[in-house]
Design a protein around this motif. Structure first.
Motif, mmCIF file in Angstrom:
data_model
loop_
_atom_site.group_PDB
_atom_site.id
_atom_site.type_symbol
_atom_site.label_atom_id
_atom_site.label_comp_id
_atom_site.label_asym_id
_atom_site.label_seq_id
_atom_site.Cartn_x
_atom_site.Cartn_y
_atom_site.Cartn_z
ATOM 1 N N PHE A 1 -16.863 20.852 14.105
ATOM 2 C CA PHE A 1 -17.340 19.847 15.055
ATOM 3 C C PHE A 1 -18.799 20.073 15.458
ATOM 4 C CE2 PHE A 1 -18.027 18.684 19.525
ATOM 5 C CZ PHE A 1 -17.831 17.316 19.449
ATOM 6 N N PHE A 2 -19.193 21.326 15.645
ATOM 7 C CA PHE A 2 -20.556 21.604 16.097
ATOM 8 C C PHE A 2 -21.589 21.090 15.087
ATOM 9 C CE2 PHE A 2 -18.789 25.409 18.606
ATOM 10 C CZ PHE A 2 -18.672 24.642 19.752
ATOM 11 N N PHE A 3 -21.409 21.448 13.820
ATOM 12 C CA PHE A 3 -22.376 21.021 12.816
ATOM 13 C C PHE A 3 -22.280 19.522 12.575
ATOM 14 C CE2 PHE A 3 -23.959 20.154 8.569
ATOM 15 C CZ PHE A 3 -25.175 20.819 8.592
ATOM 16 N N LEU A 4 -21.059 18.962 12.592
ATOM 17 C CA LEU A 4 -20.888 17.522 12.410
ATOM 18 C C LEU A 4 -21.636 16.759 13.499
ATOM 19 C CD1 LEU A 4 -19.562 15.029 11.078
ATOM 20 C CD2 LEU A 4 -17.603 15.399 12.590
ATOM 21 N N SER A 5 -21.521 17.204 14.743
ATOM 22 C CA SER A 5 -22.203 16.536 15.856
ATOM 23 C C SER A 5 -23.714 16.606 15.679
ATOM 24 C CB SER A 5 -21.811 17.188 17.185
ATOM 25 O OG SER A 5 -20.424 17.095 17.392
ATOM 26 N N PHE A 6 -24.201 17.777 15.281
ATOM 27 C CA PHE A 6 -25.640 17.955 15.078
ATOM 28 C C PHE A 6 -26.150 17.062 13.951
ATOM 29 C CE2 PHE A 6 -28.919 20.197 12.556
ATOM 30 C CZ PHE A 6 -29.969 20.127 13.469
ATOM 31 N N PHE A 7 -25.480 17.095 12.800
ATOM 32 C CA PHE A 7 -25.941 16.330 11.650
ATOM 33 C C PHE A 7 -25.859 14.828 11.914
ATOM 34 C CE2 PHE A 7 -24.933 13.893 7.838
ATOM 35 C CZ PHE A 7 -26.068 14.128 7.076
ATOM 36 N N THR A 8 -24.739 14.380 12.487
ATOM 37 C CA THR A 8 -24.571 12.952 12.756
ATOM 38 C C THR A 8 -25.630 12.454 13.737
ATOM 39 O OG1 THR A 8 -22.174 13.169 12.409
ATOM 40 C CG2 THR A 8 -22.942 11.179 13.506
ATOM 41 N N THR A 9 -25.889 13.232 14.777
ATOM 42 C CA THR A 9 -26.939 12.872 15.739
ATOM 43 C C THR A 9 -28.299 12.794 15.047
ATOM 44 O OG1 THR A 9 -25.729 13.952 17.535
ATOM 45 C CG2 THR A 9 -28.072 13.520 17.900
ATOM 46 N N LEU A 10 -28.586 13.777 14.204
ATOM 47 C CA LEU A 10 -29.854 13.811 13.475
ATOM 48 C C LEU A 10 -30.000 12.589 12.576
ATOM 49 C CD1 LEU A 10 -32.221 15.859 13.295
ATOM 50 C CD2 LEU A 10 -31.121 16.784 11.238
ATOM 51 N N ARG B 1 -5.436 21.485 11.436
ATOM 52 C CA ARG B 1 -6.606 22.243 11.886
ATOM 53 C C ARG B 1 -6.290 23.038 13.151
ATOM 54 N NH1 ARG B 1 -10.209 22.958 8.327
ATOM 55 N NH2 ARG B 1 -8.194 23.210 7.323
ATOM 56 N N ASN B 2 -6.627 24.316 13.155
ATOM 57 C CA ASN B 2 -6.507 25.072 14.402
ATOM 58 C C ASN B 2 -7.805 24.953 15.206
ATOM 59 O OD1 ASN B 2 -8.400 27.042 13.434
ATOM 60 N ND2 ASN B 2 -6.732 28.037 12.286
ATOM 61 N N PHE B 3 -7.858 25.602 16.363
ATOM 62 C CA PHE B 3 -9.011 25.427 17.251
ATOM 63 C C PHE B 3 -10.304 25.929 16.606
ATOM 64 C CE2 PHE B 3 -11.641 26.729 20.962
ATOM 65 C CZ PHE B 3 -11.792 25.467 21.522
ATOM 66 N N LEU B 4 -10.221 27.071 15.902
ATOM 67 C CA LEU B 4 -11.404 27.612 15.237
ATOM 68 C C LEU B 4 -11.869 26.685 14.116
ATOM 69 C CD1 LEU B 4 -13.409 29.972 14.938
ATOM 70 C CD2 LEU B 4 -11.804 31.009 13.303
ATOM 71 N N ASP B 5 -10.916 26.160 13.335
ATOM 72 C CA ASP B 5 -11.260 25.201 12.279
ATOM 73 C C ASP B 5 -11.948 23.977 12.864
ATOM 74 O OD1 ASP B 5 -10.143 26.797 10.331
ATOM 75 O OD2 ASP B 5 -8.196 25.811 10.413
ATOM 76 N N PHE B 6 -11.450 23.531 14.011
ATOM 77 C CA PHE B 6 -12.012 22.348 14.654
ATOM 78 C C PHE B 6 -13.474 22.576 15.039
ATOM 79 C CE2 PHE B 6 -13.073 19.962 18.497
ATOM 80 C CZ PHE B 6 -12.761 18.660 18.112
ATOM 81 N N LEU B 7 -13.787 23.739 15.556
ATOM 82 C CA LEU B 7 -15.134 24.002 16.052
ATOM 83 C C LEU B 7 -16.118 24.338 14.936
ATOM 84 C CD1 LEU B 7 -14.455 26.103 19.281
ATOM 85 C CD2 LEU B 7 -14.991 23.668 19.110
ATOM 86 N N VAL B 8 -15.726 25.207 14.006
ATOM 87 C CA VAL B 8 -16.691 25.710 13.007
ATOM 88 C C VAL B 8 -16.257 25.470 11.568
ATOM 89 C CG1 VAL B 8 -17.630 27.449 14.564
ATOM 90 C CG2 VAL B 8 -15.668 28.028 13.111
ATOM 91 N N GLY B 9 -15.128 24.798 11.354
ATOM 92 C CA GLY B 9 -14.701 24.469 10.005
ATOM 93 C C GLY B 9 -14.034 25.629 9.286
ATOM 94 N N LEU C 1 -16.116 13.495 7.107
ATOM 95 C CA LEU C 1 -14.859 14.257 7.091
ATOM 96 C C LEU C 1 -15.049 15.582 6.351
ATOM 97 C CD1 LEU C 1 -11.864 14.424 7.749
ATOM 98 C CD2 LEU C 1 -11.378 13.189 5.621
ATOM 99 N N THR C 2 -15.793 15.550 5.252
ATOM 100 C CA THR C 2 -16.061 16.784 4.507
ATOM 101 C C THR C 2 -16.843 17.774 5.361
ATOM 102 O OG1 THR C 2 -16.084 15.597 2.383
ATOM 103 C CG2 THR C 2 -17.140 17.762 2.436
ATOM 104 N N ILE C 3 -17.863 17.276 6.054
ATOM 105 C CA ILE C 3 -18.653 18.147 6.933
ATOM 106 C C ILE C 3 -17.773 18.747 8.016
ATOM 107 C CG2 ILE C 3 -20.484 18.177 8.681
ATOM 108 C CD1 ILE C 3 -21.964 16.106 7.007
ATOM 109 N N PHE C 4 -16.928 17.912 8.622
ATOM 110 C CA PHE C 4 -16.055 18.395 9.702
ATOM 111 C C PHE C 4 -15.090 19.465 9.199
ATOM 112 C CE2 PHE C 4 -11.938 18.041 11.904
ATOM 113 C CZ PHE C 4 -12.324 18.501 13.159
ATOM 114 N N MET C 5 -14.477 19.223 8.040
ATOM 115 C CA MET C 5 -13.491 20.163 7.518
ATOM 116 C C MET C 5 -14.148 21.482 7.094
ATOM 117 S SD MET C 5 -10.613 18.574 7.824
ATOM 118 C CE MET C 5 -9.283 18.976 6.702
ATOM 119 N N GLU C 6 -15.354 21.401 6.546
ATOM 120 C CA GLU C 6 -16.005 22.612 6.046
ATOM 121 C C GLU C 6 -16.830 23.327 7.114
ATOM 122 O OE1 GLU C 6 -16.579 21.516 1.305
ATOM 123 O OE2 GLU C 6 -18.320 22.008 2.552
ATOM 124 N N ARG C 7 -17.528 22.554 7.985
ATOM 125 C CA ARG C 7 -18.484 23.176 8.911
ATOM 126 C C ARG C 7 -18.171 22.926 10.378
ATOM 127 N NH1 ARG C 7 -23.881 23.091 5.168
ATOM 128 N NH2 ARG C 7 -22.871 22.303 3.310
#
Length: 388
Positions: free
Chosen positions: A307-316, A263-271, A299-305
């Motif tokens: 860290f930002f969306f993963l953090s939001f969804f997991t918190t929710l 994963r590069n930095f962009l992949d890490f942040l927005v998938g 892991l699927t959420i992180f890879m596709e969408r």
């Protein structure tokens, strides 16, 4: 749609006609968006654009439509128009649909090669049904706690459907969460009801896959195949403590975690883009694997969408489960273990918002937003509910 896929006819695009119709109907009832909906849509925008680049605009747009837009429009619609009738329709739809899944398995087995588990769409896709049925049970008990009229046979049938689905899933993770749910159910059940329940589920299981379809050894062979205890080519069975231990410890999906290093930095942040799991897996494994997801929800959420969306969804997810366990004292023990089973299944086996390789449904994310609405409704009106 699954039946058409079973026959080798890909008519999935027809499904999106109904999605568009549903959006038009719901949009007419939606006048504003909540903060949850705004953030949910916003965090899906960049993954949507990346999906369009990698998969093409039409496919990327369909993923955004079904998992980035429709769920929150649905959420806003039920916030403004929720009623007992709406709740009953949602539950009836879910129970009816997943009953059809079970009924279709014998027909699918009859039409296809009985030796090819991977080719089965209904039984092969039951891991998603397991998660959805757990969420249905959570919603039923939450609805019961907030004063909705829950038909007793709905809960009983949902449990029956869940355990039957676990037996037909041929999923090791499904067995684990099935055991958790089973132990939860027998806590306050008398022996007579327990015996009747086991008898009903067992009877349905053996009638569906043994009597109606093929020889009596069919289901046993499938389960042995899942635990690598049966050779489908030679027909040899190797049941021993060492082979069983090796089967439980081995997991071909462990390779998915090695993809994180690429994963590069962009992949890490927005998938890499909504619905690009198959694309990522094929590319990272040089075509060796072609799974539709990473068999791990987070892991699927992180890879596709990212860290930002993963953090939001997991918190929710965690926040609303925690809120449920704090404010709803009735059925707390049951709801705790239902939630535990759901989270464990999300990590160990996985399920998706949108099953892009098999089933064009968004049932889990729709039910998840229904769950959020019910928890918020109870939290706001709990004093009035207690008074009434």
């Amino acid at each position: 749609n699954l039946f058409l896929v079973t026959l080798g006819l890909d008519k999935s695009y027809v499904y999106h006609i109904f999605i568009i119709i549903g959006l038009i109907v719901l949009l007419s009832k939606t006048k504003s968006l909540s903060r949850i909906s705004i953030v949910f849509i916003f965090l899906n925008l960049i993954p949507f654009l990346l999906s369009c680049v990698k998969l093409g605009f039409l496919e990327g747009f369909s993923y955004f439509l079904t998992t980035g837009l429709l769920p929150v429009i649905f959420y806003e619609a039920i916030r403004k128009n929720f009623s007992q009738d709406v709740f009953d329709i949602i539950i009836f739809y879910a129970l009816f649909k997943y009953s059809l899944y079970i009924i279709m398995i014998p027909l699918e087995v009859y039409l296809n090669s009985r030796a090819n588990i991977a080719g089965l769409q209904f039984s092969g896709g039951q891991y998603n049904s397991i998660a959805i049925l757990i969420m249905i049970l959570i919603i039923l008990y939450v609805g019961k706690s907030i004063g909705l009229k829950i038909k007793k046979h709905f809960i009983t049938y949902a449990k029956f459907l869940f355990f039957t689905t676990v037996l037909l899933s041929f999923s090791k993770g499904g067995l684990v969460v099935g055991l958790i749910m089973f132990l939860t159910e027998i806590r306050n059940i008398n022996i007579k009801k327990l015996f009747v329940g086991i008898l009903l589920v067992s009877s349905a299981y053996f009638i569906l896959l043994n009597t109606i379809t093929i020889e009596n050894s069919f289901t046993l062979k499938y389960w042995l195949l899942r635990f690598d205890l049966y050779d489908n080519i030679t027909g040899n069975v190797n049941i021993s403590s060492s082979s069983l231990t090796e089967a439980l410890q081995s997991n071909s999906r462990d390779i998915f975690y090695s993809f994180l290093n690429e994963r590069n930095f962009l992949d890490f942040l927005v998938g890499s883009g909504i619905g690009t799991s198959t694309y990522i897996i094929k590319e990272a494994s040089s075509g060796e694997f072609s799974f539709g997801s990473f068999h791990n929800l987070f892991l699927t959420i992180f890879m596709e969408r990212g860290f930002f969306f993963l953090s939001f969804f997991t918190t929710l997810l965690i926040y609303n489960i925690s809120k449920m366990l704090i404010i709803i004292k009735e059925h707390r023990f049951r709801l705790f273990f239902y939630s535990l089973a759901l989270l464990l299944f999300a990590i160990s086996t996985g399920f998706e918002f949108f099953v892009n390789s098999r089933d064009f449904n968004i049932d889990f994310i729709i039910l998840f937003f229904t769950f959020i609405y019910l928890i918020n409704y109870y939290h706001i009106n709990k004093n009035d509910l207690k008074y009434n």
